[in-house]
Design a protein around this motif. Structure first.
Motif, mmCIF file in Angstrom:
data_model
loop_
_atom_site.group_PDB
_atom_site.id
_atom_site.type_symbol
_atom_site.label_atom_id
_atom_site.label_comp_id
_atom_site.label_asym_id
_atom_site.label_seq_id
_atom_site.Cartn_x
_atom_site.Cartn_y
_atom_site.Cartn_z
ATOM 1 N N ALA A 14 0.850 -1.195 0.000
ATOM 2 C CA ALA A 14 0.000 0.000 0.000
ATOM 3 C C ALA A 14 0.886 1.245 0.000
ATOM 4 O O ALA A 14 0.681 2.164 -0.780
ATOM 5 C CB ALA A 14 -0.908 -0.002 1.222
ATOM 6 N N VAL A 15 1.878 1.256 0.875
ATOM 7 C CA VAL A 15 2.796 2.390 0.997
ATOM 8 C C VAL A 15 4.206 1.855 1.123
ATOM 9 O O VAL A 15 4.435 0.856 1.798
ATOM 10 C CB VAL A 15 2.481 3.230 2.271
ATOM 11 N N GLU A 16 5.110 2.549 0.453
ATOM 12 C CA GLU A 16 6.509 2.180 0.634
ATOM 13 C C GLU A 16 7.353 3.443 0.763
ATOM 14 O O GLU A 16 7.244 4.355 -0.053
ATOM 15 C CB GLU A 16 7.006 1.350 -0.556
ATOM 16 N N ALA A 17 8.174 3.470 1.826
ATOM 17 C CA ALA A 17 9.105 4.581 2.029
ATOM 18 C C ALA A 17 10.514 4.044 1.898
ATOM 19 O O ALA A 17 10.843 3.022 2.504
ATOM 20 C CB ALA A 17 8.882 5.209 3.404
ATOM 21 N N ARG A 18 11.347 4.714 1.073
ATOM 22 C CA ARG A 18 12.733 4.269 0.909
ATOM 23 C C ARG A 18 13.665 5.402 1.313
ATOM 24 O O ARG A 18 13.721 6.426 0.634
ATOM 25 C CB ARG A 18 13.012 3.908 -0.552
ATOM 26 N N ASP A 19 14.316 5.217 2.425
ATOM 27 C CA ASP A 19 15.324 6.161 2.912
ATOM 28 C C ASP A 19 14.783 7.601 2.927
ATOM 29 O O ASP A 19 15.406 8.530 2.424
ATOM 30 C CB ASP A 19 16.575 6.089 2.026
ATOM 31 N N SER A 30 18.198 24.253 10.556
ATOM 32 C CA SER A 30 17.709 23.061 9.882
ATOM 33 C C SER A 30 17.480 21.954 10.910
ATOM 34 O O SER A 30 18.362 21.625 11.703
ATOM 35 C CB SER A 30 18.738 22.630 8.836
ATOM 36 N N VAL A 31 16.260 21.422 10.904
ATOM 37 C CA VAL A 31 15.928 20.357 11.856
ATOM 38 C C VAL A 31 15.537 19.127 11.057
ATOM 39 O O VAL A 31 14.690 19.208 10.174
ATOM 40 C CB VAL A 31 14.744 20.789 12.756
ATOM 41 N N GLU A 32 16.158 18.001 11.357
ATOM 42 C CA GLU A 32 15.815 16.762 10.659
ATOM 43 C C GLU A 32 14.798 15.983 11.480
ATOM 44 O O GLU A 32 15.121 15.425 12.524
ATOM 45 C CB GLU A 32 17.070 15.908 10.433
ATOM 46 N N ALA A 33 13.541 15.979 11.004
ATOM 47 C CA ALA A 33 12.500 15.249 11.727
ATOM 48 C C ALA A 33 12.586 13.756 11.411
ATOM 49 O O ALA A 33 12.372 12.917 12.280
ATOM 50 C CB ALA A 33 11.126 15.791 11.355
ATOM 51 N N LEU A 34 12.897 13.441 10.163
ATOM 52 C CA LEU A 34 13.125 12.046 9.772
ATOM 53 C C LEU A 34 14.503 11.975 9.127
ATOM 54 O O LEU A 34 14.836 12.821 8.293
ATOM 55 C CB LEU A 34 12.048 11.575 8.788
ATOM 56 N N ARG A 35 15.268 10.953 9.505
ATOM 57 C CA ARG A 35 16.659 10.924 9.059
ATOM 58 C C ARG A 35 16.971 9.717 8.182
ATOM 59 O O ARG A 35 18.080 9.212 8.180
ATOM 60 C CB ARG A 35 17.573 10.928 10.281
ATOM 61 N N GLY A 36 15.969 9.243 7.467
ATOM 62 C CA GLY A 36 16.204 8.097 6.591
ATOM 63 C C GLY A 36 15.367 6.907 7.029
ATOM 64 O O GLY A 36 15.876 5.975 7.642
ATOM 65 N N VAL A 37 14.115 6.943 6.713
ATOM 66 C CA VAL A 37 13.197 5.883 7.144
ATOM 67 C C VAL A 37 12.852 5.008 5.941
ATOM 68 O O VAL A 37 12.474 5.511 4.884
ATOM 69 C CB VAL A 37 11.913 6.490 7.743
ATOM 70 N N THR A 38 12.996 3.719 6.118
ATOM 71 C CA THR A 38 12.596 2.772 5.095
ATOM 72 C C THR A 38 11.507 1.882 5.687
ATOM 73 O O THR A 38 11.666 1.361 6.789
ATOM 74 C CB THR A 38 13.796 1.932 4.626
ATOM 75 N N LEU A 39 10.398 1.787 4.966
ATOM 76 C CA LEU A 39 9.215 1.164 5.561
ATOM 77 C C LEU A 39 8.316 0.672 4.453
ATOM 78 O O LEU A 39 8.153 1.342 3.432
ATOM 79 C CB LEU A 39 8.488 2.247 6.370
ATOM 80 N N ARG A 40 7.729 -0.520 4.626
ATOM 81 C CA ARG A 40 6.774 -1.017 3.635
ATOM 82 C C ARG A 40 5.529 -1.439 4.388
ATOM 83 O O ARG A 40 5.608 -2.196 5.355
ATOM 84 C CB ARG A 40 7.349 -2.211 2.883
ATOM 85 N N ILE A 41 4.402 -0.917 3.913
ATOM 86 C CA ILE A 41 3.143 -1.313 4.553
ATOM 87 C C ILE A 41 2.282 -1.992 3.500
ATOM 88 O O ILE A 41 1.947 -1.393 2.477
ATOM 89 C CB ILE A 41 2.445 -0.103 5.184
#
Lengths: 246, 394
Positions: A14-19, A30-41
């Motif tokens: 359904a969703v895929e996040a790559r880095d 500069s603020v990094e809220a996400l620093r490289g998230v890999t995720l597959r739903i």
């Protein structure tokens, strides 16, 4: 769409996040809220994103819901790369594939439950009569068939959140994103809402992603994604608790 | 989203804030009403003056000393009664030349008195102008030649100083000198609240002695046909200039007078309308301001709508329609108010007001344009809101 058997053959994503990285500029810093998230739903998944406040879980949910774009990395929704889409296409993608449930319900106070639920269909260009029919069916599904004409102020918190869930459901999305759905509810209403989300997941096969820091809520999900400092710290994996995803 | 849907949402939002919507509209209402009313008064004034100048009679050439131009200073007249004969020879018919020397004097009978324009004239006035005597008769050439103290009264002068008594044959005092009433004019009504019947005519010779002057103020010549007007104008002026080489004279027609008056009134109307238009503009700024407040107030709603799939243009359209609805509704009310006020002005005040078909139409178009112009900035701001930030707003 039907849910396939958990643990069965390889399923559609359904969703895929790559880095995925999301960086904000706050007062020039500069603020990094996400620093490289890999995720597959996967489609039909039931996942909880847990983590302390400031961990980046809200940012992650906004990205998964196409309300925001990643600073870098790739985000795929139903196989389409979010970076390639215009604002209007993104809005349409949101309308067709995502259903949002918010902590503070976000209902329009001057409009009836029925019209609140029908709102996503307005932006899909569905005709009025059909909107009413589909909104009524969605309200029936969350057990509010007798409260359609009520305004949000005339409903209890639990009922309001169920109206919001009906609104998220009415467009038949593939993913239902719930941001602290029990945060403003008492224990009993909260339990009812969580039970409803579980039932919708198993009966309709809609993927449910709950963002929460309530561990009781997270325990209901088959998968838990722990986020800390902008990174996925621990993921119980797509196949359920205790199974190594990799 | 369909446009009809956007209309419904905009209407709902306006209804939810009735008082605010009403007050916002008020600026546009007042602006549009003022424009409609002032244009109506301007056109009414112009129409009335035109009717009056045309009502003087046809083919009249006015001969006056100096230049006839808007803004030029009045010139002291050096025309005398001899010039009447001169112009009579130019026209070929002495009966076509009327003469006037005027002054404001008190006309009285016993204790009853009235301030009136005393006009010294010759016997040709009824021929040249359409001026009718209702009772009695007008001044004759013999009256002029013998400087007879006879007077023809305007209708309101007769009513004021004689009341119900028949004035014919009675004595009146004009500037302290006794005159015998030989006639009463038909009433002419009033213009801009000025009574046109507060006037008496006496023989020009008697008037010159009464006022202690030799001059006459103006001459009027009735041309035989329309085609004679243009050549006559030139011949009249050159005849006078031959006689008075150092003086300037003008011969103007009704059309030229109308043109000049029309320009003056047009300019006046334009200035007044421009002032009214400024208030419409201020009303538009008010709409813009309230729309910005409305966008800020409904930031969360905008965020939600975007999360549910509203595109930028859906949100923009919703707020733009809201602004245009405010202005158009204000415009319609303003037109109603302006038309009503024009009718009221017409009914109760001496100012005439005529509603031209184009002025409400223009006012409506302008108010809709104001809505679009002043609605675009807030609506764009709403459309561009970042849904993440908007949803977080409390």
């Amino acid at each position: 769409m039907t849910a396939e058997v958990v643990g069965g053959a390889r399923r559609e994503l359904a969703v895929e996040a790559r880095d995925v990285v999301r960086r904000y500029q706050l007062d020039g810093v500069s603020v990094e809220a996400l620093r490289g998230v890999t995720l597959r739903i996967e489609q039909g998944a039931y996942a909880a994103i847990v983590g302390p406040s400031g961990s980046g879980k809200s940012t992650l949910m906004h990205l998964l819901g196409c309300l925001d774009r990643p600073t870098s990395g790739t985000l795929l929704l139903g196989g389409r790369n979010v970076a390639d889409l215009s604002d209007a296409e993104l809005a349409e993608l949101r309308n067709r594939t995502i259903g949002f449930v918010f902590q503070s319900f976000q209902l329009l106070t001057r409009t009836s439950a029925l019209e609140n639920v029908a709102l996503p269909l307005v932006y899909r260009g569905v005709r009025r009569a059909e909107r009413r029919d589909r909104a009524a069916a969605a309200l029936e599904a969350v057990g509010l068939g007798k409260r359609m004409g009520h305004r949000p102020g005339q409903l209890s918190g639990g009922e309001q959140q169920r109206v919001a869930i009906a609104r998220a459901l009415v467009g038949e999305p593939t993913v239902l994103l719930a941001d602290e759905p029990t945060g403003n509810l008492d224990t009993r209403s909260g339990a009812e809402v969580i039970a409803l989300l579980g039932r919708l997941n198993s009966e309709r096969g809609v993927a449910v992603v709950v963002v929460t820091h309530d561990l009781d809520v997270a325990d209901q999900a088959r998968r838990r994604i722990h986020v800390r400092d902008g990174l996925v710290e621990r993921d119980t994996g797509a196949l359920g608790p205790g199974v190594d995803p990799r | 989203m369909r446009t009809g849907e956007a209309f419904r949402v905009a209407l709902d939002a306006l209804r939810a804030n009735r008082l605010r919507s009403g007050l916002t509209m008020l600026g546009v209402v007042i602006g549009v009403a003022a424009v409609v009313l002032l244009v109506a008064i301007g056109s009414g004034a112009k129409q009335e003056v035109e009717q009056q100048v045309e009502g003087l009679g046809s083919n009249i050439i006015f001969v006056v000393p100096g230049k006839f131009e808007f803004g030029s200073a009045p010139t002291v007249s050096r025309l005398t009664l001899d010039d009447v004969d001169l112009l009579g020879r130019v026209v070929g018919d002495p009966g076509r030349v009327a003469v006037s020397v005027a002054s404001g004097e008190t006309v009285s009978v016993g204790p009853r008195e009235m301030f009136a324009t005393v006009n010294g004239v010759n016997a040709n006035v009824p021929n040249v102008f359409d001026r009718r005597v209702a009772r009695g008769s007008y001044i004759t050439p013999t009256d002029v030649d013998t400087r007879r103290r006879v007077v023809v009264l305007g209708s309101s002068v007769a009513r004021t100083i004689f009341g119900d008594i028949d004035p014919l044959g009675r004595q009146v005092s004009v500037a302290g000198v006794r005159f015998r009433v030989i006639g009463v004019f038909q009433p002419q009504g009033s213009t801009f609240g000025v009574d046109r019947d507060a006037e008496v005519h006496i023989p020009v010779t008697a008037a010159q002695r009464l006022f202690g002057v030799e001059r006459i103020d103006a001459l009027a010549v009735k041309a035989p046909t329309v085609d004679d007007i243009a050549p006559l104008q030139g011949r009249l002026v050159s005849a006078l200039q031959d006689k008075y080489p150092d003086e300037e004279f003008s011969a103007v027609t009704q059309t030229q007078i109308l043109g000049t008056i029309g320009r003056i009134l047009g300019l006046l109307t334009l200035v007044l309308t421009a002032i009214a238009a400024i208030s419409l503009l201020v009303g538009g700024v008010g709409v813009s301001n309230i729309m910005l407040v409305s966008v800020r107030e409904r930031t969360r709603e905008i965020g939600l709508r975007k999360a549910l799939g509203a595109r930028q243009r859906d949100i923009l359209l919703q707020f733009l329609i809201e602004a245009v609805l405010l202005c158009v509704a204000g415009g319609l009310i303003g037109i109603g108010l302006g038309v009503g006020a024009s009718l009221a002005v017409n009914a109760v005040s001496p100012l005439p007001a005529v509603i031209a078909w184009w002025s409400p139409a223009l006012a409506f178009a302008v108010s809709a344009a104001v809505g679009i112009f002043f609605g675009v900035a807030p609506a764009r701001r709403a459309g561009r809101l970042d849904p993440v930030v908007a949803l977080r707003t409390e």
